[in-house]
Design a protein around this motif. Structure first.
Motif, PDB file in Angstrom:
ATOM      1  N   PRO A 288       6.678  21.922   3.886  1.00  0.00           N
ATOM      2  CA  PRO A 288       5.234  22.114   3.792  1.00  0.00           C
ATOM      3  C   PRO A 288       4.695  21.929   2.366  1.00  0.00           C
ATOM      4  CG  PRO A 288       6.311  23.997   4.851  1.00  0.00           C
ATOM      5  CD  PRO A 288       7.386  23.097   4.376  1.00  0.00           C
ATOM      6  N   LYS A 289       5.564  22.092   1.376  1.00  0.00           N
ATOM      7  CA  LYS A 289       5.116  21.905  -0.009  1.00  0.00           C
ATOM      8  C   LYS A 289       4.741  20.460  -0.291  1.00  0.00           C
ATOM      9  CE  LYS A 289       7.873  25.281  -2.535  1.00  0.00           C
ATOM     10  NZ  LYS A 289       8.853  25.367  -3.635  1.00  0.00           N
ATOM     11  N   ILE A 290       5.314  19.539   0.454  1.00  0.00           N
ATOM     12  CA  ILE A 290       4.971  18.132   0.235  1.00  0.00           C
ATOM     13  C   ILE A 290       3.639  17.883   0.935  1.00  0.00           C
ATOM     14  CG2 ILE A 290       5.705  15.735   0.447  1.00  0.00           C
ATOM     15  CD1 ILE A 290       8.603  16.770   0.691  1.00  0.00           C
ATOM     16  N   ALA A 291       2.639  17.531   0.144  1.00  0.00           N
ATOM     17  CA  ALA A 291       1.277  17.446   0.662  1.00  0.00           C
ATOM     18  C   ALA A 291       1.171  16.407   1.777  1.00  0.00           C
ATOM     19  CB  ALA A 291       0.328  17.084  -0.474  1.00  0.00           C
ATOM     20  N   PRO A 292       0.385  16.728   2.825  1.00  0.00           N
ATOM     21  CA  PRO A 292       0.163  15.748   3.893  1.00  0.00           C
ATOM     22  C   PRO A 292      -0.896  14.738   3.455  1.00  0.00           C
ATOM     23  CG  PRO A 292      -0.988  17.767   4.408  1.00  0.00           C
ATOM     24  CD  PRO A 292      -0.279  18.010   3.100  1.00  0.00           C
ATOM     25  N   TYR A 293      -0.574  14.022   2.408  1.00  0.00           N
ATOM     26  CA  TYR A 293      -1.520  13.058   1.846  1.00  0.00           C
ATOM     27  C   TYR A 293      -0.733  11.863   1.328  1.00  0.00           C
ATOM     28  CZ  TYR A 293      -4.270  10.649  -1.618  1.00  0.00           C
ATOM     29  OH  TYR A 293      -4.881   9.663  -2.345  1.00  0.00           O
ATOM     30  N   LEU A 294      -1.207  10.687   1.636  1.00  0.00           N
ATOM     31  CA  LEU A 294      -0.491   9.482   1.224  1.00  0.00           C
ATOM     32  C   LEU A 294      -1.484   8.406   0.820  1.00  0.00           C
ATOM     33  CD1 LEU A 294       2.569   9.100   1.232  1.00  0.00           C
ATOM     34  CD2 LEU A 294       2.365   7.999   3.458  1.00  0.00           C
ATOM     35  N   HIS A 295      -1.239   7.845  -0.357  1.00  0.00           N
ATOM     36  CA  HIS A 295      -2.021   6.679  -0.792  1.00  0.00           C
ATOM     37  C   HIS A 295      -1.175   5.448  -0.468  1.00  0.00           C
ATOM     38  CE1 HIS A 295      -4.856   4.291  -2.990  1.00  0.00           C
ATOM     39  NE2 HIS A 295      -3.877   3.762  -3.695  1.00  0.00           N
ATOM     40  N   LEU A 296      -1.600   4.716   0.549  1.00  0.00           N
ATOM     41  CA  LEU A 296      -0.761   3.637   1.064  1.00  0.00           C
ATOM     42  C   LEU A 296      -1.511   2.308   0.943  1.00  0.00           C
ATOM     43  CD1 LEU A 296       2.052   3.605   2.421  1.00  0.00           C
ATOM     44  CD2 LEU A 296       0.889   3.648   4.622  1.00  0.00           C
ATOM     45  N   PRO A 297      -1.351   1.636  -0.213  1.00  0.00           N
ATOM     46  CA  PRO A 297      -2.152   0.435  -0.467  1.00  0.00           C
ATOM     47  C   PRO A 297      -1.945  -0.655   0.588  1.00  0.00           C
ATOM     48  CG  PRO A 297      -1.152   1.207  -2.497  1.00  0.00           C
ATOM     49  CD  PRO A 297      -0.526   1.994  -1.372  1.00  0.00           C
ATOM     50  N   LEU A 298      -3.066  -1.119   1.134  1.00  0.00           N
ATOM     51  CA  LEU A 298      -3.031  -2.154   2.172  1.00  0.00           C
ATOM     52  C   LEU A 298      -3.299  -3.526   1.566  1.00  0.00           C
ATOM     53  CD1 LEU A 298      -3.164  -3.088   5.220  1.00  0.00           C
ATOM     54  CD2 LEU A 298      -5.615  -2.589   5.118  1.00  0.00           C
ATOM     55  N   GLN A 299      -4.325  -3.645   0.746  1.00  0.00           N
ATOM     56  CA  GLN A 299      -4.817  -4.882   0.096  1.00  0.00           C
ATOM     57  C   GLN A 299      -5.611  -5.766   1.032  1.00  0.00           C
ATOM     58  OE1 GLN A 299      -4.432  -4.116  -2.798  1.00  0.00           O
ATOM     59  NE2 GLN A 299      -2.399  -3.318  -3.197  1.00  0.00           N
ATOM     60  N   SER A 300      -5.022  -6.111   2.191  1.00  0.00           N
ATOM     61  CA  SER A 300      -5.739  -6.952   3.160  1.00  0.00           C
ATOM     62  C   SER A 300      -5.099  -6.713   4.523  1.00  0.00           C
ATOM     63  CB  SER A 300      -5.613  -8.427   2.782  1.00  0.00           C
ATOM     64  OG  SER A 300      -6.004  -9.243   3.878  1.00  0.00           O
TER      65      SER A 300
ATOM     66  N   LEU B 116      -1.956 -11.528   3.394  1.00  0.00           N
ATOM     67  CA  LEU B 116      -0.820 -10.694   2.981  1.00  0.00           C
ATOM     68  C   LEU B 116       0.361 -11.557   2.571  1.00  0.00           C
ATOM     69  CD1 LEU B 116      -0.855  -7.796   5.616  1.00  0.00           C
ATOM     70  CD2 LEU B 116      -1.291  -7.592   3.149  1.00  0.00           C
ATOM     71  N   GLN B 117       0.549 -12.644   3.306  1.00  0.00           N
ATOM     72  CA  GLN B 117       1.668 -13.538   3.012  1.00  0.00           C
ATOM     73  C   GLN B 117       1.454 -14.235   1.669  1.00  0.00           C
ATOM     74  OE1 GLN B 117       2.348 -16.456   6.003  1.00  0.00           O
ATOM     75  NE2 GLN B 117       4.530 -16.615   5.512  1.00  0.00           N
ATOM     76  N   ARG B 118       0.229 -14.693   1.455  1.00  0.00           N
ATOM     77  CA  ARG B 118      -0.049 -15.344   0.169  1.00  0.00           C
ATOM     78  C   ARG B 118      -0.014 -14.360  -0.992  1.00  0.00           C
ATOM     79  NH1 ARG B 118      -2.697 -20.263  -0.160  1.00  0.00           N
ATOM     80  NH2 ARG B 118      -4.297 -19.489  -1.588  1.00  0.00           N
ATOM     81  N   MET B 119      -0.275 -13.113  -0.701  1.00  0.00           N
ATOM     82  CA  MET B 119      -0.147 -12.068  -1.729  1.00  0.00           C
ATOM     83  C   MET B 119       1.325 -11.704  -1.959  1.00  0.00           C
ATOM     84  SD  MET B 119      -3.107  -9.329  -0.687  1.00  0.00           S
ATOM     85  CE  MET B 119      -4.796  -9.439  -1.309  1.00  0.00           C
ATOM     86  N   GLU B 120       2.192 -12.130  -1.047  1.00  0.00           N
ATOM     87  CA  GLU B 120       3.625 -11.764  -1.060  1.00  0.00           C
ATOM     88  C   GLU B 120       3.790 -10.246  -1.118  1.00  0.00           C
ATOM     89  OE1 GLU B 120       6.121 -14.185  -3.639  1.00  0.00           O
ATOM     90  OE2 GLU B 120       4.868 -15.942  -3.245  1.00  0.00           O
ATOM     91  N   ARG B 121       3.103  -9.586  -0.195  1.00  0.00           N
ATOM     92  CA  ARG B 121       3.146  -8.130  -0.176  1.00  0.00           C
ATOM     93  C   ARG B 121       4.405  -7.579   0.497  1.00  0.00           C
ATOM     94  NH1 ARG B 121       1.156  -4.281  -3.050  1.00  0.00           N
ATOM     95  NH2 ARG B 121       0.695  -2.886  -1.330  1.00  0.00           N
ATOM     96  N   GLY B 122       5.069  -8.397   1.304  1.00  0.00           N
ATOM     97  CA  GLY B 122       6.333  -7.921   1.884  1.00  0.00           C
ATOM     98  C   GLY B 122       6.178  -7.144   3.178  1.00  0.00           C
ATOM     99  N   TYR B 123       4.980  -7.210   3.811  1.00  0.00           N
ATOM    100  CA  TYR B 123       4.819  -6.625   5.142  1.00  0.00           C
ATOM    101  C   TYR B 123       3.746  -7.397   5.890  1.00  0.00           C
ATOM    102  CZ  TYR B 123       1.092  -4.294   2.497  1.00  0.00           C
ATOM    103  OH  TYR B 123       0.025  -4.044   1.673  1.00  0.00           O
ATOM    104  N   THR B 124       3.783  -7.262   7.195  1.00  0.00           N
ATOM    105  CA  THR B 124       2.705  -7.822   8.022  1.00  0.00           C
ATOM    106  C   THR B 124       1.779  -6.671   8.405  1.00  0.00           C
ATOM    107  OG1 THR B 124       3.889  -7.363  10.059  1.00  0.00           O
ATOM    108  CG2 THR B 124       4.262  -9.543   9.051  1.00  0.00           C
ATOM    109  N   ILE B 125       0.635  -7.032   8.954  1.00  0.00           N
ATOM    110  CA  ILE B 125      -0.303  -5.982   9.355  1.00  0.00           C
ATOM    111  C   ILE B 125       0.281  -5.178  10.535  1.00  0.00           C
ATOM    112  CG2 ILE B 125      -1.718  -7.437  10.912  1.00  0.00           C
ATOM    113  CD1 ILE B 125      -2.870  -4.608   8.536  1.00  0.00           C
ATOM    114  N   GLU B 126       1.087  -5.835  11.345  1.00  0.00           N
ATOM    115  CA  GLU B 126       1.715  -5.100  12.459  1.00  0.00           C
ATOM    116  C   GLU B 126       2.692  -4.047  11.917  1.00  0.00           C
ATOM    117  OE1 GLU B 126       1.583  -8.493  12.341  1.00  0.00           O
ATOM    118  OE2 GLU B 126      -0.019  -8.767  13.820  1.00  0.00           O
ATOM    119  N   HIS B 127       3.453  -4.450  10.896  1.00  0.00           N
ATOM    120  CA  HIS B 127       4.402  -3.528  10.278  1.00  0.00           C
ATOM    121  C   HIS B 127       3.647  -2.339   9.682  1.00  0.00           C
ATOM    122  CE1 HIS B 127       6.598  -1.989   6.736  1.00  0.00           C
ATOM    123  NE2 HIS B 127       7.689  -2.199   7.450  1.00  0.00           N
ATOM    124  N   TYR B 128       2.563  -2.636   9.006  1.00  0.00           N
ATOM    125  CA  TYR B 128       1.778  -1.580   8.348  1.00  0.00           C
ATOM    126  C   TYR B 128       1.173  -0.635   9.392  1.00  0.00           C
ATOM    127  CZ  TYR B 128      -1.604   0.600   5.136  1.00  0.00           C
ATOM    128  OH  TYR B 128      -2.329   1.502   4.400  1.00  0.00           O
TER     129      TYR B 128
END
Ligand code: SAH
Ligand code: SF4
Ligand code: F3S
Length: 442
Positions: free
Chosen positions: A253-265, A271-283
């Protein structure tokens, strides 16, 4: 009169939390040489701007400030004026052409050279110290931290991902982690000094690995440290978000239930041209797993509009995805070409006006969603870690909820560092307005 051995340093910090943590590190490196921080540039022997290179605007601001701060050198030629941080690393010697009055330019991996160079008797020629170092973690340096309940702790430095828009890997060098034992020792020390919240930092902080321990290990072992009430981290990379980390978050419970999870697009093409390393389905699947494991999870993100090649359909995909995920908050940016990155060579395909329009559209969307999410908390009671006086309401206090939302409430007998229950009475897109349920800390 200050003793002649004490030298005053004035630092302005730009950019992300990693730079704020590095400013504390710089003060830690300079302290043994007799340097003390000052908030008054006119009192300083050394004036340093710890800079950011992430977007062009960040660099323009620094050049503007230099034009103002150089006046202190006119007043006293012994004052040293220099640049540290990512912009220093980005432009190196070239900065001396733009600002010939600079005395030093020092990059993020070369901070150990600063104390010696500042104390050189003959400091006529400016020095440029920008060697990147794959090993440097400054693990042995104790930062000089500000007062407060929250301490930033750099867990890893650098980045190996090379997203095509991003300057960070070029100015911060290769990814490397601070050894687990050094981090835990630091956190125990912080707990002993009364800090209640730890924020682990790294450009892909969840890729943390010191050769033996991974990020889940770090979270688990930090959660066991007495006195630390809350643990957060920023920024995790979606592709490095392991099940072990999610499990650790769900367990403690000490680990906050909050996450900053950058999407970009949200467009796979982008995403592919950004070479982000994930697809929108994965995200999207990751968000689903996170929300299943952590029902009260608050999510925030980063979005870039106007990346080269982004057309209306790509932008729509991002807009629709944001409407569907309903982030608690978002940092939204117009794409800014950064020299040296892969995308820089592609030029710009979206006009400034169009970037502005797209940005305004998602800002309006996000404001509405943030307000709706926050207003749904009206009537509920949230646990608040009290930080200090509220900025706008005299006599009120401010703190953060477990979901990292700002909460303001009329002050009572509570102190910074107290964990209290606050009933939410009203809410805007950015703030919860409440009332302490009992004057006593819980
Ligand atoms: N390491 C983090 C992000 C660090 S930079 C991650 O991987 O997500 C913070 C944010 O600045 C990024 O998430 C991105 O949204 C934005 N950013 C980075 N480079 C940019 C650029 N060239 N133009 C506009 N925004 C940029
Ligand atoms: Fe930049 Fe990508 Fe590294 Fe984040 S992960 S710092 S966006 S290169
Ligand atoms: Fe800026 Fe450097 Fe942080 S470029 S965002 S200060 S890592």
């Amino acid at each position: 009169m200050a003793s002649p051995d004490i030298r005053k340093i004035y630092i302005e910090t730009y950019g992300c939390q990693m730079n704020l943590a590095d400013t504390e590190l710089l003060l830690g490196l300079l302290k043994p040489q007799g340097y003390e921080p000052t908030h008054d540039a006119s009192q300083a022997d050394v004036i340093l701007l710890n800079t950011c290179a992430i977007r062009e605007h960040a660099e323009e601001r620094v050049l503007g400030r230099l034009g103002v701060l150089v006046r202190h050198k006119a007043r006293n030629p012994r004052v040293l004026l220099g640049l540290a941080g990512c912009m220093a690393q980005h432009h190196r010697e070239k900065l001396l052409e733009q600002a010939p009055f600079l005395d030093f330019v020092v990059g993020p991996d070369a901070y150990r050279t600063l104390p010696a160079l500042l104390t050189q008797e003959e400091n006529d020629a400016p020095f440029v110290s920008v060697r990147l170092d794959r090993e440097e973690t400054y693990a042995d340096i104790t930062p000089v931290r500000g007062e407060g309940v929250r301490a930033w702790v750099t867990a890893m430095r650098g980045c190996d991902r090379f997203c095509t828009f991003c300057i960070v890997p070029y100015v911060r060098g290769r990814e490397r982690s601070v050894p687990l034992a050094a981090l835990l020792a630091q956190v125990r020390e912080l707990a002993a000094h009364g800090y209640k919240e730890i924020v682990y930092l790294g450009q892909t902080v969840n890729a943390y690995h010191d050769g033996t321990a991974d990020f889940a290990d770090l979270l688990r072992q930090t959660a066991a440290i007495e006195g630390i009430e809350r643990i957060r981290f920023t920024s995790p990379h979606p592709a490095d978000m392991s099940e072990r980390i999610i499990e650790a978050m769900a367990t403690f419970p000490k680990i906050a239930p909050y996450l900053h999870l950058p999407l970009q697009s949200a467009s796979n093409r982008v995403l592919q041209r950004m070479e982000r390393g994930y697809t929108i389905e994965h995200y999207a699947a990751l968000v689903e797993r996170l929300r299943a494991a952590l029902p009260d999870l608050a999510l925030s993100t980063d979005i870039i509009v106007g990346f080269p090649g982004e057309d209306e359909a790509d932008f729509r995909a991002t807009y629709d995805f944001m409407a569907q995920v309903r982030y608690d908050s978002a940092f939204m940016f117009k794409y800014s070409p950064r020299q040296g990155t892969k995308a820089y060579k592609w030029g710009e395909t979206v006009s400034e006006e169009e970037k502005g329009r797209r940005l305004q559209e998602i800002i309006a969307l996000q404001e509405r969603i943030s307000r709706e999410i926050n207003r749904r908390l009206i009537g509920q009671t949230v646990e608040v870690l009290v930080e200090g006086p509220a900025k706008r309401q005299p006599g009120w206090l401010a703190g953060k909820s477990r979901q990292f939302k700002t909460v303001v409430f009329p002050g009572g007998q509570v102190q910074p560092g107290d964990l209290i229950q606050v009933q939410v009475r009203d809410a805007t897109a950015h703030t919860l307005i409440g009332e302490a349920r009992s004057p006593m800390p819980v």
